[in-house]
Design a protein around this motif. Sequence first.
Motif, PDB file in Angstrom:
ATOM      1  N   GLU A 229       0.784  -1.178  -0.052  1.00  0.00           N
ATOM      2  CA  GLU A 229      -0.157   0.046  -0.176  1.00  0.00           C
ATOM      3  C   GLU A 229       0.895   1.210   0.098  1.00  0.00           C
ATOM      4  O   GLU A 229       2.023   1.285   0.397  1.00  0.00           O
ATOM      5  CB  GLU A 229      -0.812  -0.036   1.267  1.00  0.00           C
ATOM      6  N   GLN A 230       0.375   2.327  -0.505  1.00  0.00           N
ATOM      7  CA  GLN A 230       1.214   3.582  -0.513  1.00  0.00           C
ATOM      8  C   GLN A 230       1.634   4.348   0.715  1.00  0.00           C
ATOM      9  O   GLN A 230       2.641   4.644   0.739  1.00  0.00           O
ATOM     10  CB  GLN A 230       0.314   4.427  -1.230  1.00  0.00           C
ATOM     11  N   ASP A 231       0.664   3.765   1.760  1.00  0.00           N
ATOM     12  CA  ASP A 231       1.019   4.303   3.203  1.00  0.00           C
ATOM     13  C   ASP A 231       2.347   3.743   3.471  1.00  0.00           C
ATOM     14  O   ASP A 231       3.128   4.203   4.235  1.00  0.00           O
ATOM     15  CB  ASP A 231       0.137   4.205   4.184  1.00  0.00           C
ATOM     16  N   ASP A 234       5.319   5.009   1.689  1.00  0.00           N
ATOM     17  CA  ASP A 234       5.462   6.428   2.192  1.00  0.00           C
ATOM     18  C   ASP A 234       6.342   6.408   3.593  1.00  0.00           C
ATOM     19  O   ASP A 234       7.458   7.143   3.829  1.00  0.00           O
ATOM     20  CB  ASP A 234       4.376   7.239   2.365  1.00  0.00           C
ATOM     21  N   ARG A 235       5.959   5.412   4.313  1.00  0.00           N
ATOM     22  CA  ARG A 235       6.771   5.584   5.669  1.00  0.00           C
ATOM     23  C   ARG A 235       8.028   5.126   5.435  1.00  0.00           C
ATOM     24  O   ARG A 235       9.166   5.489   6.168  1.00  0.00           O
ATOM     25  CB  ARG A 235       6.047   4.454   6.622  1.00  0.00           C
TER      26      ARG A 235
END
Length: 285
Positions: A229-231, A234-235
């Motif tokens: 997932e994109q989150d 990003d993390r």
Amino acid sequence: MDVLDRAEGYLLRHGRLIDRLRFEALFRGGSRDRVLDALRPYQNPSDGGFGNALEPDLRGSGSQPEPVEVAFWILDELGAFDSPMVPAACDYLARVSAPGGGVPFVLPSVRDTPRAPWWETDDDPPGNLVPTASIAGLLHKNGGTHPWLAAATDFCWSRIAALEETSPYEARAVVTFLDLVPDRERAEAEFARLREAILATVTFDPYASGPVHFPLDFASAPLRLPLFEQDVLDRHLDALLATQAEDGGWSANWLVWTPVVQHEWGGYLTVQHLKTLRAYGRLPG
């Protein structure tokens, strides 16, 4: 000073010539041809394979399958699969392939050279998805037509179909192959079957220490496959920026078994991480 400037300083102080030239070509408008000139001496004219510590943990001059993968990633980033180095390396792979079409993880000749302790093998090693799957994937991505590729692709499909569980390096090779191979229907079906097994090899704590494998090791650029997932990405991109060292580089998180490899890997990984940050839009400008 921004991320690129700091990294450039690290490479100027510590990086191998080839990684300094890669940085120049990828981020400063430098010459692609100079990188190719620096890569050629790592290829052995006697057999077309690569050695000579292009993969820093394999210190010997003799050819091994894994340095071919390292060379192909460099050729891929340059858009240089039209180089004569590619068919020569494929000829080498064809000669050292095991029955079934895959190349071994490492050849017995490694015993005669200085190398990291994990480069060990039996007398008659079988083909392995590491590095066969990544090499085949890169050839598919770049329109490869060498006869070795058909046999290697069949080998990869067969081995992947038999997988139920996997390990981090094998999982990374499988992801590369499934992301790049042209048969998308088959690739997506195998990925759906193996997704949870692949995710079980990933370390999701972005600040974990030791020889762990993070999401960005599997997805150093956006994938076609829905792995993360994109989150999550990003993390880990935030953490990658935060862990650039004071000297501007990034270090390997595995055993440094002889001093020279610290900065040889550091230079290679610094360029790799900059490529990842750019691929996800995280570099200034």
